[in-house]
Write a protein that holds these residues in place. Sequence first.
Motif, PDB file in Angstrom:
ATOM      1  N   GLU A  37       0.823  -1.214   0.000  1.00 51.49           N
ATOM      2  CA  GLU A  37       0.000   0.000   0.000  1.00 51.49           C
ATOM      3  C   GLU A  37       0.857   1.263   0.000  1.00 51.49           C
ATOM      4  O   GLU A  37       0.445   2.308  -0.513  1.00 51.49           O
ATOM      5  CB  GLU A  37      -0.928   0.002   1.208  1.00 51.49           C
ATOM      6  CG  GLU A  37      -2.041  -1.035   1.114  1.00 51.49           C
ATOM      7  CD  GLU A  37      -2.867  -1.127   2.399  1.00 51.49           C
ATOM      8  OE1 GLU A  37      -2.521  -0.432   3.379  1.00 51.49           O
ATOM      9  OE2 GLU A  37      -3.853  -1.879   2.402  1.00 51.49           O
ATOM     10  N   ALA A  38       2.069   1.166   0.562  1.00 50.31           N
ATOM     11  CA  ALA A  38       2.979   2.309   0.588  1.00 50.31           C
ATOM     12  C   ALA A  38       3.749   2.468  -0.725  1.00 50.31           C
ATOM     13  O   ALA A  38       4.543   3.399  -0.864  1.00 50.31           O
ATOM     14  CB  ALA A  38       3.963   2.166   1.746  1.00 50.31           C
ATOM     15  N   GLY A  39       3.523   1.551  -1.674  1.00 48.88           N
ATOM     16  CA  GLY A  39       4.184   1.656  -2.969  1.00 48.88           C
ATOM     17  C   GLY A  39       5.327   0.695  -3.174  1.00 48.88           C
ATOM     18  O   GLY A  39       6.028   0.776  -4.193  1.00 48.88           O
ATOM     19  N   GLY A  40       5.548  -0.235  -2.224  1.00 43.76           N
ATOM     20  CA  GLY A  40       6.587  -1.236  -2.384  1.00 43.76           C
ATOM     21  C   GLY A  40       6.150  -2.352  -3.319  1.00 43.76           C
ATOM     22  O   GLY A  40       4.969  -2.513  -3.629  1.00 43.76           O
ATOM     23  N   LYS A  41       7.106  -3.153  -3.761  1.00 41.66           N
ATOM     24  CA  LYS A  41       6.830  -4.226  -4.723  1.00 41.66           C
ATOM     25  C   LYS A  41       7.420  -5.528  -4.216  1.00 41.66           C
ATOM     26  O   LYS A  41       8.562  -5.562  -3.743  1.00 41.66           O
ATOM     27  CB  LYS A  41       7.436  -3.862  -6.080  1.00 41.66           C
ATOM     28  CG  LYS A  41       7.107  -4.833  -7.207  1.00 41.66           C
ATOM     29  CD  LYS A  41       7.685  -4.327  -8.524  1.00 41.66           C
ATOM     30  CE  LYS A  41       7.330  -5.259  -9.679  1.00 41.66           C
ATOM     31  NZ  LYS A  41       7.907  -4.770 -10.967  1.00 41.66           N
ATOM     32  N   LEU A  42       6.649  -6.606  -4.276  1.00 37.06           N
ATOM     33  CA  LEU A  42       7.104  -7.938  -3.887  1.00 37.06           C
ATOM     34  C   LEU A  42       7.142  -8.836  -5.116  1.00 37.06           C
ATOM     35  O   LEU A  42       6.143  -8.954  -5.840  1.00 37.06           O
ATOM     36  CB  LEU A  42       6.185  -8.547  -2.826  1.00 37.06           C
ATOM     37  CG  LEU A  42       6.525  -9.976  -2.391  1.00 37.06           C
ATOM     38  CD1 LEU A  42       7.846  -9.997  -1.634  1.00 37.06           C
ATOM     39  CD2 LEU A  42       5.424 -10.558  -1.511  1.00 37.06           C
ATOM     40  N   LEU A  43       8.292  -9.466  -5.352  1.00 34.50           N
ATOM     41  CA  LEU A  43       8.455 -10.391  -6.473  1.00 34.50           C
ATOM     42  C   LEU A  43       8.561 -11.811  -5.937  1.00 34.50           C
ATOM     43  O   LEU A  43       9.394 -12.093  -5.069  1.00 34.50           O
ATOM     44  CB  LEU A  43       9.712 -10.051  -7.265  1.00 34.50           C
ATOM     45  CG  LEU A  43       9.799  -8.649  -7.869  1.00 34.50           C
ATOM     46  CD1 LEU A  43      11.123  -8.469  -8.601  1.00 34.50           C
ATOM     47  CD2 LEU A  43       8.623  -8.388  -8.809  1.00 34.50           C
TER      48      LEU A  43
END
Length: 416
Positions: free
Chosen positions: A215-221
């Motif tokens: 929600e804060a703009g991070g990305k999980l791969l």
Amino acid sequence: MSDTARPIVVIGAGVVGLSTALYLRRSGREMVVIDPLPPPGGASFGNAGMISADTSVPIALPGMLRKVPSWLADPLGPLAVRPSYFPKALPWLMRWIAAGRLPRVLEISDAMRALHKDAFLCWKELLGPQHYADLVRPVGQVQVWESEGETESARLERTLRERQGIPSQPLTPEDLRQMFPGISPKVRRGLLMPGNGYTVSPQRIVQTLHRLFVEAGGKLLAENVMKIVPREGGGYDLMTNVGFHRATEIVLAAGARSVRLLEPLGIGVPLETERGYHVMLPAPNLSLTTTISHKSGSFGVTPMEHGLRVAGTVEIAGLEAPPDERRSQALLANIRTLFPNVNTEGHRFWMGFRPSTPDSLPMLGEVASRPGLFLAVGHGHFGMTGGPPSGRLVAQLINRQPPAIAPAPYSPARLG
């Protein structure tokens, strides 16, 4: 994309990795987290859920050396070493025993206290007041013994508490009967640690960190990092099972599996796998208001939203050996002894890997020989406690901000 604009990559989506990533993302940094498992994988899923802000006792204590023969002789004891794995574990065990000398224990305890004391504060910062109230119970912890007199290790723990000004309250057998109806009369004394607590769900609390991070703009791969390759001129390439990524700064928070990524870089760290087991009881017919740490039996009991979790013991056997379900059966026997009327129907077993250093302190900070590579690994038995404060510290080091605590005791350099 210029190197300065590239995101920081965190390898590992457990409590430590996500805490670090969320602190960094909220500081304005572009962030990517890579992990082949959805949060929470590994030890962040199956731990005892205890948040032990007022616990600063390392695992290695004086007198460990004389216990080694019993570790090898009893495969179901609180601490066991599989004989086939003993030669590989021996160098780590020797460093572990050395860390148990009293002068070093005092130093380690002080460093543990400095890191752990803000655990609840950091959890509240990361989760926010609403999620914190839903997921965290800062209601204390009760330690119990079957001996009437104070044991040698209990005396040392009391000395460490007094040294650091940590409050505690002795409990009589009558106190324990009132707090825990149905507890075995074998339990003869207890101690209330009011500054400790627990989470009602290790799984959901880490999933909440993940959701807040996204929600804060991070990305999980959802990828598996196969190798970290240094680049000429600085920075790193990350080869995964399905991709290729470039970063100038990396945080390695992959738990017990971090060693396989460090070795090709020429970085040897004394990180051993302490295999921990738990038993989950979905309908125990017990109503506990705090966690119980059974010091005589070396196991813990935590009330969670989906039942009662009984966790503990240490098995040194590496990453590849299959679980020994007899150790989970031993935990089942322990809870039946502690609460003779407990309902164990529908119980479920689990085993996971605690990433542990010989001195019970995590490795936090930049690797001197590899600029831009930061470690956040080695929390052993204290991941739910030390994870958020560690994330705060590593984020401050990366951002070149004044650290909340002195970072030297946790430097990877201390272990060679």
